[in-house]
Design a protein around this motif. Structure first.
Motif, PDB file in Angstrom:
ATOM      1  N   GLU A  33       0.834  -1.213   0.000  1.00 40.24           N
ATOM      2  CA  GLU A  33       0.000   0.000   0.000  1.00 40.24           C
ATOM      3  C   GLU A  33       0.860   1.250   0.000  1.00 40.24           C
ATOM      4  O   GLU A  33       0.572   2.214  -0.708  1.00 40.24           O
ATOM      5  CB  GLU A  33      -0.924   0.017   1.224  1.00 40.24           C
ATOM      6  CG  GLU A  33      -2.158  -0.831   1.046  1.00 40.24           C
ATOM      7  CD  GLU A  33      -3.236  -0.503   2.065  1.00 40.24           C
ATOM      8  OE1 GLU A  33      -3.102   0.509   2.784  1.00 40.24           O
ATOM      9  OE2 GLU A  33      -4.201  -1.273   2.155  1.00 40.24           O
ATOM     10  N   ASP A  37       1.043   4.097  -2.852  1.00 41.97           N
ATOM     11  CA  ASP A  37       0.847   5.519  -2.566  1.00 41.97           C
ATOM     12  C   ASP A  37       2.016   6.363  -3.056  1.00 41.97           C
ATOM     13  O   ASP A  37       1.817   7.479  -3.549  1.00 41.97           O
ATOM     14  CB  ASP A  37       0.615   5.738  -1.065  1.00 41.97           C
ATOM     15  CG  ASP A  37      -0.814   5.384  -0.659  1.00 41.97           C
ATOM     16  OD1 ASP A  37      -1.670   5.292  -1.564  1.00 41.97           O
ATOM     17  OD2 ASP A  37      -1.074   5.208   0.541  1.00 41.97           O
ATOM     18  N   ILE A  40       1.540   6.628  -6.786  1.00 46.26           N
ATOM     19  CA  ILE A  40       0.402   7.493  -7.117  1.00 46.26           C
ATOM     20  C   ILE A  40       0.760   8.963  -6.860  1.00 46.26           C
ATOM     21  O   ILE A  40       0.434   9.832  -7.669  1.00 46.26           O
ATOM     22  CB  ILE A  40      -0.860   7.047  -6.340  1.00 46.26           C
ATOM     23  CG1 ILE A  40      -1.325   5.675  -6.864  1.00 46.26           C
ATOM     24  CG2 ILE A  40      -1.978   8.077  -6.474  1.00 46.26           C
ATOM     25  CD1 ILE A  40      -2.387   4.996  -6.017  1.00 46.26           C
ATOM     26  N   ASP A  41       1.454   9.232  -5.765  1.00 47.15           N
ATOM     27  CA  ASP A  41       1.919  10.609  -5.492  1.00 47.15           C
ATOM     28  C   ASP A  41       2.757  11.126  -6.658  1.00 47.15           C
ATOM     29  O   ASP A  41       2.619  12.266  -7.081  1.00 47.15           O
ATOM     30  CB  ASP A  41       2.794  10.649  -4.227  1.00 47.15           C
ATOM     31  CG  ASP A  41       1.973  10.554  -2.956  1.00 47.15           C
ATOM     32  OD1 ASP A  41       0.759  10.800  -3.020  1.00 47.15           O
ATOM     33  OD2 ASP A  41       2.568  10.238  -1.912  1.00 47.15           O
ATOM     34  N   TRP A  44       0.344  11.048 -10.179  1.00 50.08           N
ATOM     35  CA  TRP A  44      -0.797  11.969 -10.174  1.00 50.08           C
ATOM     36  C   TRP A  44      -0.429  13.355  -9.643  1.00 50.08           C
ATOM     37  O   TRP A  44      -1.199  14.288  -9.801  1.00 50.08           O
ATOM     38  CB  TRP A  44      -1.958  11.384  -9.363  1.00 50.08           C
ATOM     39  CG  TRP A  44      -2.703  10.289 -10.083  1.00 50.08           C
ATOM     40  CD1 TRP A  44      -2.466   9.826 -11.352  1.00 50.08           C
ATOM     41  CD2 TRP A  44      -3.811   9.523  -9.596  1.00 50.08           C
ATOM     42  NE1 TRP A  44      -3.352   8.825 -11.663  1.00 50.08           N
ATOM     43  CE2 TRP A  44      -4.190   8.613 -10.612  1.00 50.08           C
ATOM     44  CE3 TRP A  44      -4.529   9.523  -8.391  1.00 50.08           C
ATOM     45  CZ2 TRP A  44      -5.253   7.723 -10.455  1.00 50.08           C
ATOM     46  CZ3 TRP A  44      -5.585   8.634  -8.233  1.00 50.08           C
ATOM     47  CH2 TRP A  44      -5.937   7.738  -9.261  1.00 50.08           C
ATOM     48  N   LEU A  46      -0.504  14.589  -6.711  1.00 48.04           N
ATOM     49  CA  LEU A  46      -1.598  15.112  -5.892  1.00 48.04           C
ATOM     50  C   LEU A  46      -1.108  16.049  -4.799  1.00 48.04           C
ATOM     51  O   LEU A  46      -1.818  16.957  -4.399  1.00 48.04           O
ATOM     52  CB  LEU A  46      -2.378  13.961  -5.254  1.00 48.04           C
ATOM     53  CG  LEU A  46      -3.114  13.035  -6.231  1.00 48.04           C
ATOM     54  CD1 LEU A  46      -3.698  11.853  -5.510  1.00 48.04           C
ATOM     55  CD2 LEU A  46      -4.208  13.793  -6.955  1.00 48.04           C
ATOM     56  N   ARG A  47       0.101  15.794  -4.312  1.00 48.70           N
ATOM     57  CA  ARG A  47       0.614  16.603  -3.192  1.00 48.70           C
ATOM     58  C   ARG A  47       0.767  18.070  -3.573  1.00 48.70           C
ATOM     59  O   ARG A  47       0.686  18.934  -2.735  1.00 48.70           O
ATOM     60  CB  ARG A  47       1.966  16.057  -2.732  1.00 48.70           C
ATOM     61  CG  ARG A  47       1.886  14.638  -2.218  1.00 48.70           C
ATOM     62  CD  ARG A  47       1.735  14.599  -0.711  1.00 48.70           C
ATOM     63  NE  ARG A  47       1.759  13.222  -0.232  1.00 48.70           N
ATOM     64  CZ  ARG A  47       0.733  12.606   0.315  1.00 48.70           C
ATOM     65  NH1 ARG A  47      -0.413  13.232   0.448  1.00 48.70           N
ATOM     66  NH2 ARG A  47       0.840  11.367   0.747  1.00 48.70           N
TER      67      ARG A  47
ATOM     68  N   ARG B 125      -5.891   1.436  -4.126  1.00 48.43           N
ATOM     69  CA  ARG B 125      -5.306   2.750  -3.822  1.00 48.43           C
ATOM     70  C   ARG B 125      -5.680   3.777  -4.891  1.00 48.43           C
ATOM     71  O   ARG B 125      -5.944   4.931  -4.568  1.00 48.43           O
ATOM     72  CB  ARG B 125      -3.776   2.664  -3.663  1.00 48.43           C
ATOM     73  CG  ARG B 125      -3.298   1.833  -2.485  1.00 48.43           C
ATOM     74  CD  ARG B 125      -4.022   2.147  -1.195  1.00 48.43           C
ATOM     75  NE  ARG B 125      -3.752   3.491  -0.694  1.00 48.43           N
ATOM     76  CZ  ARG B 125      -4.499   4.115   0.209  1.00 48.43           C
ATOM     77  NH1 ARG B 125      -5.576   3.543   0.695  1.00 48.43           N
ATOM     78  NH2 ARG B 125      -4.182   5.314   0.619  1.00 48.43           N
ATOM     79  N   GLU B 128      -9.186   4.706  -4.020  1.00 51.05           N
ATOM     80  CA  GLU B 128      -9.225   5.464  -2.765  1.00 51.05           C
ATOM     81  C   GLU B 128      -8.671   6.881  -2.941  1.00 51.05           C
ATOM     82  O   GLU B 128      -9.220   7.848  -2.431  1.00 51.05           O
ATOM     83  CB  GLU B 128      -8.412   4.685  -1.709  1.00 51.05           C
ATOM     84  CG  GLU B 128      -8.166   5.411  -0.389  1.00 51.05           C
ATOM     85  CD  GLU B 128      -9.401   5.564   0.469  1.00 51.05           C
ATOM     86  OE1 GLU B 128     -10.306   4.708   0.337  1.00 51.05           O
ATOM     87  OE2 GLU B 128      -9.469   6.545   1.244  1.00 51.05           O
ATOM     88  N   ARG B 129      -7.600   6.992  -3.687  1.00 49.35           N
ATOM     89  CA  ARG B 129      -6.898   8.283  -3.797  1.00 49.35           C
ATOM     90  C   ARG B 129      -7.460   9.188  -4.900  1.00 49.35           C
ATOM     91  O   ARG B 129      -7.053  10.349  -4.997  1.00 49.35           O
ATOM     92  CB  ARG B 129      -5.408   8.035  -4.072  1.00 49.35           C
ATOM     93  CG  ARG B 129      -4.667   7.211  -3.037  1.00 49.35           C
ATOM     94  CD  ARG B 129      -4.267   8.005  -1.812  1.00 49.35           C
ATOM     95  NE  ARG B 129      -3.586   9.260  -2.121  1.00 49.35           N
ATOM     96  CZ  ARG B 129      -2.267   9.384  -2.343  1.00 49.35           C
ATOM     97  NH1 ARG B 129      -1.506   8.326  -2.269  1.00 49.35           N
ATOM     98  NH2 ARG B 129      -1.744  10.548  -2.615  1.00 49.35           N
ATOM     99  N   PRO B 131      -9.243  11.915  -6.840  1.00 49.35           N
ATOM    100  CA  PRO B 131      -9.826  13.151  -6.319  1.00 49.35           C
ATOM    101  C   PRO B 131     -11.324  13.238  -6.589  1.00 49.35           C
ATOM    102  O   PRO B 131     -11.858  12.487  -7.416  1.00 49.35           O
ATOM    103  CB  PRO B 131      -9.084  14.247  -7.087  1.00 49.35           C
ATOM    104  CG  PRO B 131      -7.923  13.599  -7.734  1.00 49.35           C
ATOM    105  CD  PRO B 131      -8.287  12.164  -7.924  1.00 49.35           C
ATOM    106  N   LYS B 145     -16.842  10.263  -7.369  1.00 49.32           N
ATOM    107  CA  LYS B 145     -16.366  10.666  -6.034  1.00 49.32           C
ATOM    108  C   LYS B 145     -16.722  12.125  -5.738  1.00 49.32           C
ATOM    109  O   LYS B 145     -16.875  12.920  -6.632  1.00 49.32           O
ATOM    110  CB  LYS B 145     -14.864  10.461  -5.940  1.00 49.32           C
ATOM    111  CG  LYS B 145     -14.510   8.984  -5.934  1.00 49.32           C
ATOM    112  CD  LYS B 145     -13.085   8.733  -5.562  1.00 49.32           C
ATOM    113  CE  LYS B 145     -12.888   8.811  -4.068  1.00 49.32           C
ATOM    114  NZ  LYS B 145     -11.572   8.390  -3.632  1.00 49.32           N
TER     115      LYS B 145
END
Lengths: 64, 145
Positions: A33, A37, A40-41, A44, A46-47, B125, B128-129, B131, B145
């Motif tokens: 997991e 993450d 994905i960070d 994407w 996202l941060r 994930r 879940e992640r 947006p 979402k």
């Protein structure tokens, strides 16, 4: 006789613990997991959406 | 009393040592997975570059995050006709990279048999992640979402 019982008990406990470890080695779900993450960070980004705290909003909590 | 305690001390010390050794092993097993290989980095770089092109389609709901760990064209009507070929190409390329990524992570950690588990973990994930506003495939079908 008592010693034999204790050795058996210790061996048994070691077996139970070893079984737990074996299950965890099988697939490290929590580590996977975290890896997901991190990917994905990165992909994407996202941060970057999170606004960094502005320089003007400094806390002046420490008074002399 | 003292004699009894002294008698118990040794096995309990052995047990304490065993517990320590095994929990340390457990911590090792739960250490981070290696995702820092050239192959994995090449895949994530490609996915990152593609992401800016895919974002408008995620936001319009044309493309969603499927429970399989792939992307799916869930509403082609949201895509203007001239763009459809491009979207399909992006989805196919992204899904190929995701498949390679799951396989490479499993291989980089010396457990190729983990590929399906890694895919399932990433699928969860991604969902879940995702947006707000993106479409994801939940247990009861597609939801926004």
């Amino acid at each position: 006789m008592k010693t034999v019982g204790k050795v058996a008990w210790v061996t048994g406990m070691a077996g139970v613990l070893a079984a737990c470890v074996t299950i965890n080695i099988y697939f490290p779900a929590a580590a996977a997991e975290r890896a997901a993450d991190r990917v994905i960070d990165e992909v994407w980004q996202l941060r970057k959406d999170a606004q960094p705290p502005s320089a003007g909003a400094e806390k002046t909590g420490e008074t002399q | 009393m003292n004699r009894v305690r002294g008698h118990l001390e040794k096995p309990s010390r052995i047990l304490a040592a065993l517990v320590f050794a095994l929990t340390t092993g457990l911590a090792f097993a739960q250490a981070n997975l290696d995702i820092d290989t050239p192959a994995i980095r090449a895949l994530t770089d490609a996915m990152k570059a593609r992401h800016t092109e895919l974002t408008p389609f995620y936001e319009s709901g044309a493309v969603g995050q499927a429970a399989s760990g792939n992307l799916v064209l869930r509403d082609a009507a949201q895509v203007a006709l001239p763009q459809r070929g491009r979207v399909n190409g992006l989805i196919a390329a992204e899904n190929a990279d995701r498949a390679a990524l799951y396989r490479e992570i499993a291989r980089a950690n010396n457990h190729p048999e983990w590929e399906a588990d890694i895919r399932a973990t990433f699928a969860a994930r991604f969902i879940e992640r995702a947006p707000q506003g993106w479409w994801v495939e939940g247990a009861n079908g597609w939801v926004r979402k």
